[in-house]
Design a protein around this motif. Structure first.
Motif, PDB file in Angstrom:
ATOM      1  N   TRP A  92      27.566  44.268  51.529  1.00  0.00           N
ATOM      2  CA  TRP A  92      27.989  42.968  51.005  1.00  0.00           C
ATOM      3  C   TRP A  92      28.306  43.069  49.517  1.00  0.00           C
ATOM      4  O   TRP A  92      29.272  42.462  49.035  1.00  0.00           O
ATOM      5  CB  TRP A  92      26.921  41.905  51.243  1.00  0.00           C
ATOM      6  N   LEU A  93      27.497  43.817  48.800  1.00  0.00           N
ATOM      7  CA  LEU A  93      27.735  44.016  47.362  1.00  0.00           C
ATOM      8  C   LEU A  93      29.092  44.680  47.133  1.00  0.00           C
ATOM      9  O   LEU A  93      29.821  44.316  46.209  1.00  0.00           O
ATOM     10  CB  LEU A  93      26.610  44.853  46.748  1.00  0.00           C
ATOM     11  N   LEU A  94      29.446  45.626  47.982  1.00  0.00           N
ATOM     12  CA  LEU A  94      30.748  46.287  47.863  1.00  0.00           C
ATOM     13  C   LEU A  94      31.883  45.282  48.068  1.00  0.00           C
ATOM     14  O   LEU A  94      32.875  45.311  47.332  1.00  0.00           O
ATOM     15  CB  LEU A  94      30.893  47.428  48.863  1.00  0.00           C
ATOM     16  N   ILE A  95      31.747  44.403  49.040  1.00  0.00           N
ATOM     17  CA  ILE A  95      32.779  43.390  49.267  1.00  0.00           C
ATOM     18  C   ILE A  95      32.946  42.527  48.021  1.00  0.00           C
ATOM     19  O   ILE A  95      34.069  42.315  47.540  1.00  0.00           O
ATOM     20  CB  ILE A  95      32.456  42.529  50.504  1.00  0.00           C
ATOM     21  N   LEU A  96      31.837  42.061  47.472  1.00  0.00           N
ATOM     22  CA  LEU A  96      31.886  41.232  46.270  1.00  0.00           C
ATOM     23  C   LEU A  96      32.503  41.999  45.099  1.00  0.00           C
ATOM     24  O   LEU A  96      33.395  41.490  44.406  1.00  0.00           O
ATOM     25  CB  LEU A  96      30.484  40.741  45.917  1.00  0.00           C
ATOM     26  N   GLU A  97      32.067  43.231  44.887  1.00  0.00           N
ATOM     27  CA  GLU A  97      32.577  44.042  43.775  1.00  0.00           C
ATOM     28  C   GLU A  97      34.073  44.293  43.937  1.00  0.00           C
ATOM     29  O   GLU A  97      34.828  44.243  42.961  1.00  0.00           O
ATOM     30  CB  GLU A  97      31.824  45.379  43.705  1.00  0.00           C
ATOM     31  N   THR A  98      34.519  44.538  45.142  1.00  0.00           N
ATOM     32  CA  THR A  98      35.931  44.821  45.385  1.00  0.00           C
ATOM     33  C   THR A  98      36.790  43.580  45.150  1.00  0.00           C
ATOM     34  O   THR A  98      37.882  43.677  44.577  1.00  0.00           O
ATOM     35  CB  THR A  98      36.143  45.374  46.805  1.00  0.00           C
ATOM     36  N   ILE A  99      36.306  42.436  45.551  1.00  0.00           N
ATOM     37  CA  ILE A  99      37.038  41.191  45.287  1.00  0.00           C
ATOM     38  C   ILE A  99      37.169  40.969  43.784  1.00  0.00           C
ATOM     39  O   ILE A  99      38.246  40.626  43.286  1.00  0.00           O
ATOM     40  CB  ILE A  99      36.359  40.000  45.993  1.00  0.00           C
TER      41      ILE A  99
END
Length: 155
Positions: A92-99
Motif C-alpha cells: 500500500w505504501l508503494l501505491i501511495l508513493e508512486t501516486i
C-alpha cells in the motif's frame, strides 16, 4: 499513450486472470517486481551529463522518487516472501508513493516541459517502462483489496 493502452489491455485480459491462480503473496510479488526496476531512473543522470536538457531539480525528483519506490517494492517483496503481513502494508505504501511520484513528475513537466523525441535518451523509459509501472498500480490495488481476507500463501 499507445503503450499505456496496450499494457492496460494486457493487464486486464492476460495478467489479471493469471494473478487469480497465484497465491496472494505471489500475485503481489509479481506486480511489485516491476517497481524494483525503477532504478532505471538513474539513467537520467547520464542523460543530463551527456547534454540532455533537464534541470538538476527534475533529475533529483526523478531519481529520488523512483529509488524510494524501488526500495519500498524490494522491502515489500522480501517481507511477503517471508510470509510477513507487513509486506501488505508496504505494498500500500508503494501505491501511495508512486501516486505522489507521478504527481510530482506531472507538476515538474508543467514547469519544465521536456521534449522527448523518438531518438531521445529517455524515450524507451517513458514509452514503455512508465506505462507498465502505471498499469501495475490498479492491478496491485485490486489484488490488495479483493484478496484481503486470503492468507498470504496457499496452505
Amino acid at each position: 499513450m499507445a503503450s499505456l493502452i496496450l499494457f492496460g489491455l494486457a493487464g486486464v485480459f492476460l495478467i489479471a486472470p493469471r494473478l487469480k491462480r497465484l497465491s496472494r503473496a505471489d500475485a503481489l510479488i509479481a506486480l511489485l517486481s516491476v517497481h524494483v526496476f525503477r532504478v532505471v531512473a538513474l539513467f537520467v543522470i547520464q542523460a543530463q551529463h551527456d547534454g540532455y536538457r533537464i534541470s538538476n531539480i527534475a533529475v533529483t525528483e526523478i531519481v529520488v522518487g523512483d529509488l524510494v519506490g524501488a526500495a519500498i517494492a524490494a522491502v515489500s517483496i522480501a517481507l511477503l516472501r517471508k510470509g510477513a503481513r507487513l509486506g501488505v502494508l508496504f505494498s500500500w505504501l508503494l501505491i501511495l508513493e508512486t501516486i505522489v511520484d507521478i504527481a510530482v513528475g506531472v507538476h515538474r513537466k508543467i514547469l519544465e516541459p521536456v521534449s522527448v523525441g523518438v531518438t531521445g535518451p529517455l524515450w524507451p523509459v517513458l514509452a514503455f517502462f512508465v506505462p507498465l509501472m502505471i498499469v501495475t498500480l490498479p492491478l496491485l490495488a485490486w489484488q490488495l483489496i479483493a484478496r484481503r481476507k486470503e492468507p498470504l500463501a496457499n496452505p
